[in-house]
Design a protein around this motif. Structure first.
Motif, mmCIF file in Angstrom:
data_model
loop_
_atom_site.group_PDB
_atom_site.id
_atom_site.type_symbol
_atom_site.label_atom_id
_atom_site.label_comp_id
_atom_site.label_asym_id
_atom_site.label_seq_id
_atom_site.Cartn_x
_atom_site.Cartn_y
_atom_site.Cartn_z
ATOM 1 N N GLU A 29 -19.124 9.042 -8.039
ATOM 2 C CA GLU A 29 -19.278 8.165 -6.900
ATOM 3 C C GLU A 29 -18.343 6.962 -6.996
ATOM 4 O O GLU A 29 -18.091 6.443 -8.072
ATOM 5 N N GLY A 91 -9.276 3.212 2.713
ATOM 6 C CA GLY A 91 -10.607 3.785 2.891
ATOM 7 C C GLY A 91 -11.110 4.430 1.615
ATOM 8 O O GLY A 91 -10.326 4.954 0.823
ATOM 9 N N VAL A 92 -12.413 4.406 1.431
ATOM 10 C CA VAL A 92 -13.018 4.932 0.206
ATOM 11 C C VAL A 92 -12.867 6.453 0.108
ATOM 12 O O VAL A 92 -12.767 6.997 -0.991
ATOM 13 N N ASP A 93 -12.820 7.145 1.231
ATOM 14 C CA ASP A 93 -12.692 8.606 1.192
ATOM 15 C C ASP A 93 -11.365 9.050 0.580
ATOM 16 O O ASP A 93 -11.294 10.074 -0.097
ATOM 17 N N ILE A 94 -10.317 8.273 0.798
ATOM 18 C CA ILE A 94 -9.010 8.569 0.201
ATOM 19 C C ILE A 94 -9.108 8.524 -1.325
ATOM 20 O O ILE A 94 -8.568 9.371 -2.027
ATOM 21 N N LYS A 96 -11.893 8.892 -3.167
ATOM 22 C CA LYS A 96 -12.730 10.010 -3.622
ATOM 23 C C LYS A 96 -11.928 11.310 -3.669
ATOM 24 O O LYS A 96 -12.030 12.080 -4.624
ATOM 25 N N GLU A 97 -11.113 11.541 -2.655
ATOM 26 C CA GLU A 97 -10.299 12.750 -2.620
ATOM 27 C C GLU A 97 -9.285 12.747 -3.772
ATOM 28 O O GLU A 97 -9.092 13.760 -4.446
#
Length: 161
Positions: A29, A91-94, A96-97
């Motif tokens: 996370e 962005g946080v999704d970048i 995580k990916e």
């Protein structure tokens, strides 16, 4: 009775082994931290050297230094060193990916909230801060640095504590 003692001993050794593997091999996370939360992480690590690395997935020098930082983290115990990465991506999704595909971090990675860059005066990345075991900021520079430089610096700080 001896059989039960052996079983207990095996269980204790297993628990010690599991506890000894507590250093994260990968980080799942990605939590978002504001400037105060970053300060709190640093303050809670008193007695340890703290390394805070501001970086982004799109930054070639940042990506190039990640393997050195991973190797650096392996060289010090959790009692001596706290290392965190703080992403300033859009962005946080970048993040995580990237973590799922590109890098297997052995230290926690956080996503910077909107107030972090201004609070720390981040104008370029990578940017690394080092805090002494007493909590004093002793290093604050932008640019990519070799892990061996940080290793020597951390060893000196630990020796002086």
């Amino acid at each position: 009775m001896r059989f039960i003692n052996k079983i207990c001993l095996i269980m204790v050794l297993f628990l010690i082994l599991v506890a000894g593997c507590s250093k994260a091999e990968t980080v799942g996370e990605v939590k978002t931290l504001n400037a105060q939360a970053v300060q709190d992480v640093i303050a809670q690590a008193k007695g340890k050297v703290v390394v805070v690395n501001f970086w982004a997935t799109w930054c070639p020098p940042c990506r190039a230094e990640i393997p050195d930082l991973i190797e650096l983290r392996k060289k010090f115990s959790d009692d001596d060193l706290m290392m965190i990465g703080v992403s300033v991506d859009s962005g946080v999704d970048i993040v995580k990916e990237f973590m799922g595909k590109e890098a297997k971090f052995n230290y926690p990675i956080y996503f910077a909230d909107s107030d972090v860059a201004g609070f720390y005066g981040i104008e370029s990345i990578p940017r690394t801060l080092v805090f002494s075991p007493a909590g004093e900021k002793v290093f604050d520079k932008s640019g990519s640095f070799p892990g061996s430089m940080f290793e020597a610096y951390i060893n000196k700080l630990l020796k002086d504590r």
